[in-house]
Design a protein around this motif. Sequence first.
Motif, PDB file in Angstrom:
ATOM      1  N   ILE A 469       0.826  -1.208   0.000  1.00  0.00           N
ATOM      2  CA  ILE A 469       0.000   0.000   0.000  1.00  0.00           C
ATOM      3  C   ILE A 469       0.859   1.255   0.000  1.00  0.00           C
ATOM      4  N   LEU A 470       1.891   1.275   0.841  1.00  0.00           N
ATOM      5  CA  LEU A 470       2.749   2.457   0.928  1.00  0.00           C
ATOM      6  C   LEU A 470       3.594   2.647  -0.334  1.00  0.00           C
ATOM      7  N   ASP A 471       3.968   1.546  -0.965  1.00  0.00           N
ATOM      8  CA  ASP A 471       4.717   1.667  -2.212  1.00  0.00           C
ATOM      9  C   ASP A 471       3.829   2.174  -3.346  1.00  0.00           C
ATOM     10  N   GLY A 472       2.546   1.855  -3.283  1.00  0.00           N
ATOM     11  CA  GLY A 472       1.648   2.267  -4.348  1.00  0.00           C
ATOM     12  C   GLY A 472       1.201   3.713  -4.250  1.00  0.00           C
ATOM     13  N   ARG A 473       1.300   4.308  -3.072  1.00  0.00           N
ATOM     14  CA  ARG A 473       0.871   5.691  -2.889  1.00  0.00           C
ATOM     15  C   ARG A 473       1.792   6.367  -1.889  1.00  0.00           C
ATOM     16  N   ALA A 474       2.634   7.229  -2.369  1.00  0.00           N
ATOM     17  CA  ALA A 474       3.650   7.852  -1.529  1.00  0.00           C
ATOM     18  C   ALA A 474       3.009   8.794  -0.512  1.00  0.00           C
ATOM     19  N   LEU A 475       3.761   9.052   0.562  1.00  0.00           N
ATOM     20  CA  LEU A 475       3.296   9.980   1.586  1.00  0.00           C
ATOM     21  C   LEU A 475       3.439  11.417   1.096  1.00  0.00           C
ATOM     22  N   SER A 476       2.568  12.275   1.580  1.00  0.00           N
ATOM     23  CA  SER A 476       2.575  13.670   1.153  1.00  0.00           C
ATOM     24  C   SER A 476       3.749  14.416   1.779  1.00  0.00           C
ATOM     25  N   PRO A 477       4.475  15.208   0.988  1.00  0.00           N
ATOM     26  CA  PRO A 477       5.582  16.000   1.554  1.00  0.00           C
ATOM     27  C   PRO A 477       5.100  17.106   2.498  1.00  0.00           C
ATOM     28  N   GLU A 478       3.821  17.425   2.447  1.00  0.00           N
ATOM     29  CA  GLU A 478       3.280  18.463   3.333  1.00  0.00           C
ATOM     30  C   GLU A 478       3.171  17.980   4.781  1.00  0.00           C
ATOM     31  N   ALA A 479       3.271  16.668   4.977  1.00  0.00           N
ATOM     32  CA  ALA A 479       3.070  16.117   6.317  1.00  0.00           C
ATOM     33  C   ALA A 479       4.361  16.190   7.126  1.00  0.00           C
ATOM     34  N   ASP A 480       4.860  17.418   7.374  1.00  0.00           N
ATOM     35  CA  ASP A 480       6.021  17.568   8.232  1.00  0.00           C
ATOM     36  C   ASP A 480       5.561  17.642   9.683  1.00  0.00           C
ATOM     37  N   TRP A 481       6.508  17.755  10.606  1.00  0.00           N
ATOM     38  CA  TRP A 481       6.151  17.666  12.019  1.00  0.00           C
ATOM     39  C   TRP A 481       5.300  18.863  12.455  1.00  0.00           C
ATOM     40  N   ARG A 482       5.495  20.037  11.837  1.00  0.00           N
ATOM     41  CA  ARG A 482       4.676  21.199  12.215  1.00  0.00           C
ATOM     42  C   ARG A 482       3.223  20.983  11.821  1.00  0.00           C
ATOM     43  N   GLU A 483       3.004  20.525  10.582  1.00  0.00           N
ATOM     44  CA  GLU A 483       1.638  20.314  10.108  1.00  0.00           C
ATOM     45  C   GLU A 483       0.956  19.201  10.898  1.00  0.00           C
TER      46      GLU A 483
END
Length: 494
Positions: A469-483
């Motif tokens: 699942i994780l290989d098929g859909r990458a994580l969003s770069p917006e999801a940093d520790w502040r967000e």
Amino acid sequence: MESWFADIQAGTPAPVRTATLWAALATGLLSMLLLGEGLAVNLLLVAIPVTLGAYFAAGRAGRRPRPWTLVWGVGALALLVVPALRDADWPSFLAIAAAVAVGSLALHGGRTWTGMLFGPIGLYTSLITGPGWGWRGLRERTGGARGNVGPVLRATAVAAVLLVVFGALFAGADAAFADLLAGLVPDASVSGGPWHAVLFVLGVVGALAAAHTAAAPVQWDRVEVPAGRPHGRVEWALPLVVLAVLFAAFNAVQLAVLFGGYDAVLEKTGQTYSEYARQGFWQLLLVTLLTLLVIVLALRWAPRDGARDRTLVRGVLGTLCALALVVVASAVRRMDMYVEAYGLTRLRISVVTVEVWLGLVIVLIMVAGVLGARWLPRAVLASAAAGVLAFGIMSPDALIAERNVQRYERTGTFDLDYARGLSADAVPALDELDEPLRSCALKHIAEDLEADVAPWYATSWGEAHARDILDGRALSPEADWRECSRLNLDLAYR
């Protein structure tokens, strides 16, 4: 005391079979090669030669498998499927512990409560006597007697050397073949030599202990628990009747709340919805446990003079059990209310599962009151093992994530910190969240999966599915520790 121990102690086991020794060797080799990277399907593969060794030893001792022996044996192997399916450690630990308990019953053949409770002790004592028994059998076969296994061992060593030498040459000649060997052959590097040696010894000792137990089990069923002193009808029945009346009054209030609604009750008591549910569940769980204790003690001290006494006992305890089932239903309903208010957690799903199982035990006691109680110990333990198996197969972490995602879609509240601590089993449900909440929830799990890459035999299906699942859909770069921190605070106080 000496006579009591002599009645239950194991007899002298029959001489160990060659097949049992080979099974112990296979267990040691598989343990050395497969168990160093984690637990998944490798644990089931190691359990297969252990089972075969115990079967050969029992056959040499003249013991034939009975229906319940097969039930316990198949049940123990089925429980070991849970680590192969689930990435979460806690249901896997419960399944492994239950497999040891159930497997000990397959080896001992216990029927009574003492046999159920003390069976694993005989398995642990065989950890000392089993290796000596196996060593004596090995010396008999390597001392020049007929059936000498020395030539076979030498041939095996030569074959292993040939495989290593020519396998290394072929791997150096073709990169594709080298990749194939790397994926199929376990790591047996020199750096892990001491740990591999320990695993080999543990595997051999464990297999010999299981085989020794099957060949000469401790007879725990012979332990007789003295019967309790019967009491008079009035002395015995009056406290139970008073308790049943109290149960009936409480259950009447529960029915009134059910049909009249919770709003009136909350207005009268001044409690919130969640306080009413949380406060009630733990008390009712304790009530269920104490009710089982009361039933056990009441059966021990029940009057036993004739048919009238048996009718009295069945009537009073049957009524108490029926009322206790209503308490179980009320406890489960209160936990459901609490989950609706605050979400599902590992503790909440665990205790409600225990409450449901306790309700099943009460039902089994009621049936035993009609049909007889000879089968009750086996049925109670079988229901516990089946519950642990079902708990692991249904994937509690996945269920927790699914329920909490549904609650988020309904209410807009979500415990992000708790979701981050779930295992890879929760990835399919958390993957349904919108960005950037999805990536915030999956980031820690993805990092753990990336840092902990295990061979195929030490990788659970839940972990492999999460990687897909994780290989098929990458994580969003917006999801940093502040967000993610902002989202956590925002969703927690909605």
